[in-house]
Scaffold this active site. Structure first.
Site, PDB file in Angstrom:
ATOM      1  N   HIS A  64      10.201   9.185  23.102  1.00 14.71           N
ATOM      2  CA  HIS A  64       9.953   8.857  21.693  1.00 14.71           C
ATOM      3  C   HIS A  64       8.729   9.597  21.167  1.00 14.71           C
ATOM      4  O   HIS A  64       7.755   9.787  21.896  1.00 14.71           O
ATOM      5  CB  HIS A  64       9.846   7.347  21.472  1.00 14.71           C
ATOM      6  CG  HIS A  64       8.689   6.652  22.132  1.00 14.71           C
ATOM      7  ND1 HIS A  64       7.481   6.453  21.504  1.00 14.71           N
ATOM      8  CD2 HIS A  64       8.558   6.080  23.352  1.00 14.71           C
ATOM      9  CE1 HIS A  64       6.668   5.783  22.299  1.00 14.71           C
ATOM     10  NE2 HIS A  64       7.285   5.546  23.430  1.00 14.71           N
ATOM     11  N   ASP A 181       1.646   8.151  25.346  1.00 13.43           N
ATOM     12  CA  ASP A 181       2.857   7.335  25.172  1.00 13.43           C
ATOM     13  C   ASP A 181       3.393   7.649  23.774  1.00 13.43           C
ATOM     14  O   ASP A 181       2.852   7.149  22.799  1.00 13.43           O
ATOM     15  CB  ASP A 181       2.488   5.862  25.332  1.00 13.43           C
ATOM     16  CG  ASP A 181       3.602   4.921  24.932  1.00 13.43           C
ATOM     17  OD1 ASP A 181       4.758   5.360  24.849  1.00 13.43           O
ATOM     18  OD2 ASP A 181       3.312   3.734  24.681  1.00 13.43           O
ATOM     19  N   GLU A 215      10.677   3.615  18.580  1.00 13.25           N
ATOM     20  CA  GLU A 215      10.549   2.925  19.872  1.00 13.25           C
ATOM     21  C   GLU A 215       9.473   1.854  19.819  1.00 13.25           C
ATOM     22  O   GLU A 215       9.635   0.761  20.357  1.00 13.25           O
ATOM     23  CB  GLU A 215      10.239   3.931  20.988  1.00 13.25           C
ATOM     24  CG  GLU A 215      10.427   3.367  22.399  1.00 13.25           C
ATOM     25  CD  GLU A 215       9.213   2.648  22.946  1.00 13.25           C
ATOM     26  OE1 GLU A 215       9.348   1.968  23.980  1.00 13.25           O
ATOM     27  OE2 GLU A 215       8.103   2.717  22.348  1.00 13.25           O
ATOM     28  N   GLU A 216       8.344   2.177  19.190  1.00 14.21           N
ATOM     29  CA  GLU A 216       7.204   1.251  19.236  1.00 14.21           C
ATOM     30  C   GLU A 216       7.477  -0.054  18.480  1.00 14.21           C
ATOM     31  O   GLU A 216       6.728  -1.016  18.629  1.00 14.21           O
ATOM     32  CB  GLU A 216       5.934   1.929  18.695  1.00 14.21           C
ATOM     33  CG  GLU A 216       5.402   3.065  19.569  1.00 14.21           C
ATOM     34  CD  GLU A 216       4.860   2.612  20.923  1.00 14.21           C
ATOM     35  OE1 GLU A 216       4.854   1.399  21.193  1.00 14.21           O
ATOM     36  OE2 GLU A 216       4.462   3.489  21.708  1.00 14.21           O
ATOM     37  N   ASP A 236       9.354   7.849  29.738  1.00 17.64           N
ATOM     38  CA  ASP A 236       8.304   7.164  28.988  1.00 17.64           C
ATOM     39  C   ASP A 236       7.184   6.869  29.985  1.00 17.64           C
ATOM     40  O   ASP A 236       7.377   6.954  31.189  1.00 17.64           O
ATOM     41  CB  ASP A 236       8.863   5.891  28.340  1.00 17.64           C
ATOM     42  CG  ASP A 236       8.078   5.468  27.103  1.00 17.64           C
ATOM     43  OD1 ASP A 236       6.898   5.858  26.998  1.00 17.64           O
ATOM     44  OD2 ASP A 236       8.643   4.742  26.263  1.00 17.64           O
ATOM     45  N   HIS A 316      -1.709   2.266  25.243  1.00 17.79           N
ATOM     46  CA  HIS A 316      -1.883   1.743  23.880  1.00 17.79           C
ATOM     47  C   HIS A 316      -3.361   1.650  23.491  1.00 17.79           C
ATOM     48  O   HIS A 316      -3.708   0.956  22.534  1.00 17.79           O
ATOM     49  CB  HIS A 316      -1.168   0.395  23.691  1.00 17.79           C
ATOM     50  CG  HIS A 316       0.316   0.571  23.511  1.00 17.79           C
ATOM     51  ND1 HIS A 316       1.127  -0.384  22.945  1.00 17.79           N
ATOM     52  CD2 HIS A 316       1.134   1.609  23.819  1.00 17.79           C
ATOM     53  CE1 HIS A 316       2.385   0.059  22.911  1.00 17.79           C
ATOM     54  NE2 HIS A 316       2.404   1.265  23.449  1.00 17.79           N
TER      55      HIS A 316
HETATM   56 ZN   LIG Z   1       6.348   4.532  25.036  1.00 18.19          ZN
END
Ligand SMILES: [Zn+2]
Length: 338
Positions: A64, A181, A215-216, A236, A316
């Site tokens: 993603h 990510d 995706e998030e 991922d 994150h």
């Molecule tokens: Zn991810």
């Protein structure tokens, strides 16, 4: 392949793409894949699909390109901005971060996330407050004294906010940046595409790549996959931390996440390939994680499904991986399809 991937990763990291505002990243993917001689398709929803060639049982590799970010929730009377989260992140991870505010008519302004009590000399104790939407705010690098000044810039509720990725590649091989990510994986898929285009990889089956853009927020690969796609391999990030074997130098093979166990035989095949090729891997369980394979399955697709990715520390937040983790992930991808 991993050196080429590093170049693509750094390019992708430089393109702002919070979920919902991924057009520039998708344009870059389209142009890059077309430049290699492929015929990518941009989905109405915003993702990019590209067939790399090969024949037989279809394998889909997905990554993603949407990232965490924020949106203008409201403009305060004093010209500061109240934000709302895009994706799941802790407010403490963005305090004092530089950012960009993107207006809906194409203008961009720089700004910083600051505490509402940002000066030690004015407020004394700054440590007490829990960081959140009420204690942090966006301070524009423009001379604005009231709400009307901000509105004149075209900034209003609904404008997107992207964080400065602060990408650094150290001499010791660590790659530090926000949004590894999942741009680390997206860069690897672009490098794979280039290797296929240059004839450096001979595909042992039909292979397609998919770059998802939601995706998030949980519906990245929620779509009807084309006929013939039998396996989905989400590329991922792997997690690094307590109770996990993976670190930044390894490729993670996830055996179970919040959506349940990954496909038994497909995951076994990946572990066997890693062992056979001497690829440094870790099989781990991620209770607080979900990937695009779950969204594809919930959309009704009948596929085998697995998840791999380079180990990412501080996910994150201000994330970190290592060139060796990217190399191990590239090697495992190549083992699956070449
Ligand atoms: Zn991810």
């Amino acid at each position: 392949m991993h050196q080429l991937a590093l170049d693509y990763i750094q390019k992708l990291l430089s393109i702002p793409s919070p979920t919902g505002f991924t057009g520039m990243a998708a344009d870059y993917l389209m142009e890059t894949l077309q430049g290699m001689g492929f015929s990518p398709v941009k989905h109405r929803k915003g993702g990019v699909w590209c067939e790399l060639g090969g024949e037989g049982k279809g394998l889909l590799l997905s990554a993603h390109v949407d990232t965490l970010g924020a949106m203008v929730r409201s403009v305060k009377g004093n010209g500061r901005i109240r934000y709302t989260h895009i994706g799941g992140w802790a407010d403490s991870t963005v305090e004092t971060e530089n950012c960009l505010v993107h207006t809906r008519d194409g203008r961009t302004y720089s700004a910083t996330v600051q505490s509402t009590k940002a000066s030690q000399h004015v407020f004394g104790d700054m440590n007490g407050d829990t960081r959140g939407e009420n204690t942090l705010e966006i301070v524009l690098d423009e001379v604005v004294k009231r709400k009307q000044d901000v509105e004149k810039l075209g900034i209003e509720t609904g404008c997107f906010i992207s964080w400065d990725p602060r990408t650094v590649l150290t001499g010791s091989g660590y790659l530090k940046s926000r949004h590894l990510d999942d741009k680390a994986s997206a860069g690897m898929l672009l490098a794979l595409a280039q290797w296929v285009a240059e004839g450096k990889v001979k595909l042992n089956r039909r292979v397609a790549i998919l770059f998802t853009v939601f995706e998030e927020v949980g519906h990245g690969a929620s779509m009807q996959l084309p006929d013939g796609i039998e396996d989905i391999l989400a590329v991922d990030m792997g997690c690094v931390g307590d109770d996990l074997a993976c670190d930044e130098t390894m490729v993670s093979i996830c055996v179970k996440d919040s959506a349940g166990p990954y496909h038994y035989e497909f995951t076994n095949e990946l572990i066997a390939m890693a062992k056979e090729k001497g690829i440094d891997y870790a099989a781990d369980v991620y209770p607080s994680y979900s990937s695009d394979t779950a969204t594809a399955l919930r959309a009704g697709n009948d596929c085998r499904f697995a998840l791999i990715g380079t180990g990412v520390f501080a996910s994150h937040g201000y994330e970190r991986t290592h060139v060796k983790g990217i190399e191990n992930t590239c090697r495992l991808i190549l083992a699956v399809l070449a």
